[in-house]
Design a protein around this motif. Structure first.
Motif, PDB file in Angstrom:
ATOM      1  N   ILE A  87      -7.739   3.690  -2.677  1.00  0.00           N
ATOM      2  CA  ILE A  87      -6.963   2.429  -2.415  1.00  0.00           C
ATOM      3  C   ILE A  87      -6.328   2.475  -1.186  1.00  0.00           C
ATOM      4  O   ILE A  87      -6.183   1.628  -0.254  1.00  0.00           O
ATOM      5  N   MET A 122      -0.748   1.050  -8.821  1.00  0.00           N
ATOM      6  CA  MET A 122      -1.692   0.440  -8.019  1.00  0.00           C
ATOM      7  C   MET A 122      -0.967  -0.127  -6.675  1.00  0.00           C
ATOM      8  O   MET A 122      -1.439  -0.305  -5.504  1.00  0.00           O
ATOM      9  N   ILE A 123       0.183  -0.945  -7.079  1.00  0.00           N
ATOM     10  CA  ILE A 123       0.619  -1.804  -6.168  1.00  0.00           C
ATOM     11  C   ILE A 123       1.599  -0.696  -5.115  1.00  0.00           C
ATOM     12  O   ILE A 123       1.232  -1.005  -3.778  1.00  0.00           O
ATOM     13  N   SER A 174      -5.000  -1.746   1.480  1.00  0.00           N
ATOM     14  CA  SER A 174      -4.031  -2.137   0.686  1.00  0.00           C
ATOM     15  C   SER A 174      -4.620  -2.647  -0.737  1.00  0.00           C
ATOM     16  O   SER A 174      -6.160  -2.578  -0.704  1.00  0.00           O
ATOM     17  N   VAL A 175      -3.882  -3.016  -1.667  1.00  0.00           N
ATOM     18  CA  VAL A 175      -4.613  -3.350  -3.090  1.00  0.00           C
ATOM     19  C   VAL A 175      -5.445  -4.751  -2.706  1.00  0.00           C
ATOM     20  O   VAL A 175      -6.576  -4.599  -3.230  1.00  0.00           O
ATOM     21  N   SER A 228       0.757  -1.244  -0.102  1.00  0.00           N
ATOM     22  CA  SER A 228      -0.026  -0.134  -0.034  1.00  0.00           C
ATOM     23  C   SER A 228       0.742   1.132   0.092  1.00  0.00           C
ATOM     24  O   SER A 228       2.405   1.119   0.296  1.00  0.00           O
TER      25      SER A 228
END
Length: 406
Positions: free
Chosen positions: A214, A163-164, A219-220, A109
């Protein structure tokens, strides 16, 4: 045409439009006098920018350049292939590093990477990977222009990295691969293209807020598990209407105006002193290099004078006001000269480096517009050096390889 288009586009989105609406509807938590002062500062800053740019070009011929790129020029395939491989390596490194540090990619995250950077500081390998990433991310623009299928691979990699890590800035090169051909490379700006830019800008804001969302999920993995398009859209709309996130950065600018910069470390041009000493590490500056002014602004805005981590990015206008009070208007002229020098520098490069540098510099302008001036310039310098290092390494390798063949 100028790469500085992205500086002013960023300022228009983050300050211009929302500030205009706030003044018209008169619903701000700040006084009307503060809003009017902000308007005056921005107008004079912009006017100073335009005057210095006009004078430099018309009287001295400085900065006269054509940003149009001819597609008849040949690309350096070696640089493109190596950059593509490096981009994939950055992606694989992020996955491996996330697995090694957090146990899984789905546990990663923005907060996790942020805390890790606070703990490791200059020992954090991910920090150096970011410099490499921004240096080679322009390969996405190149592949888009030549119509390669690898373009879609670069888009997937860039979106996945954003995103990660939760780092929205990493998404910018993908966005630029769409926008640069429309704004800087093609000669004519039609009504159809303007509609495209406005529509694409709206989608970009939506996606940026999705990445911000997010962070709140933690977290993803949690985000993907609890994903619901309607709920997410409602949450994003709430953030937009409440000026949360990027569209609320201007509030710090208002705050500085309201209290007339009466905060420790303000009115001292610390951002620009740091830029002047950018090649000198803090430890070797004998105390002459000020701390990051974004931390100083974070301390002022949060009211926590002991703050050492929380940073504030009040757009370039807010940063200029915080650095030099009303004299920050003159910084408009500084950025005009900077833009002219950068455009001339890009224009003199070969076609391949020009595409890579357009992506890198345009990314830097977005970050500067957001108000993170020092970090943006630092990324730009290191990214440019890495790009040139790739070029030089390939030239040397070819010469050695050629000699062996002979």
């Amino acid at each position: 045409k100028s790469s500085s288009f992205f500086l002013w586009a960023t300022l228009l989105i983050l300050f211009g439009f929302p500030h205009f609406i706030e003044v018209v509807i008169n619903q701000s938590t700040y006084s009307q006098i503060t809003l009017y002062k902000a308007s005056i500062f921005v107008f004079l800053f912009s006017l100073c920018y335009l005057i210095i740019r006009y004078v430099s070009i018309k009287m001295f011929g400085f900065g006269t350049t054509d940003m149009y790129i001819s597609t008849e020029d040949k690309f350096n395939r070696s640089v493109i292939k190596v950059s593509y491989i490096i981009l994939i390596a950055c992606f694989l490194f992020t996955i491996f590093y996330s697995y090694l540090t957090f146990g899984s990619v789905f546990n990663s995250s923005w907060g996790a990477f942020y805390n890790l950077n606070l703990d490791l500081g200059s020992k954090n390998p991910f920090r150096y990977m970011l410099f490499i990433y921004f240096a080679v991310a322009g390969v996405s623009l190149v592949y888009n222009k030549v119509g390669s299928k690898n373009y879609y691979v670069t888009l997937i990699i860039i979106v996945m990295l954003a995103m990660i890590t939760g780092n929205r800035i990493m998404l910018i090169p993908a966005i630029l691969s769409f926008v640069i051909p429309v704004v800087l490379i093609n000669k004519k700006m039609s009504f159809k293209r303007i509609v495209f830019l406005v529509s694409f800008g709206g989608l970009t804001v939506y996606f940026f807020y999705m990445l911000r969302l997010i962070r709140f999920y933690g977290s993803v993995g949690t985000f993907l598990t609890e994903f619901n398009l309607k709920t997410m859209s409602d949450q994003i709309l709430d953030m937009l209407l409440s000026n949360d996130g990027e569209l609320g950065l201007r509030n710090a600018f208002y705050y500085f105006i309201e209290f007339n910069n009466q905060f420790p470390g303000f009115n001292s041009a610390h951002t620009y002193i740091r830029l002047f000493m950018i090649g000198i590490p803090n430890e070797l500056s004998f105390g002459l290099k000020p701390q990051d002014f974004t931390i100083t602004m974070g301390s002022a805005y949060s009211g926590d004078i002991s703050n050492k981590a929380y940073s504030m990015h009040p757009t370039l206008f807010g940063d200029s006001f915080g650095n030099m009070w009303w004299f920050g208007i003159l910084l408009g002229g500084v950025w005009a000269l900077f833009a002219l020098i950068v455009d001339r520098f890009i224009d003199r490069q070969n076609i391949t480096n020009k595409y890579f540098l357009l992506t890198l510099i345009s990314t830097i302008y977005v970050i500067v517009g957001r108000g993170s001036v020092y970090n943006a310039i630092f990324i730009g310098i290191i990214g440019t050096l890495i790009l040139f290092a790739i070029n030089i390494t390939l030239i040397v390798y070819k010469q050695i390889f050629h000699k062996k063949l002979n």
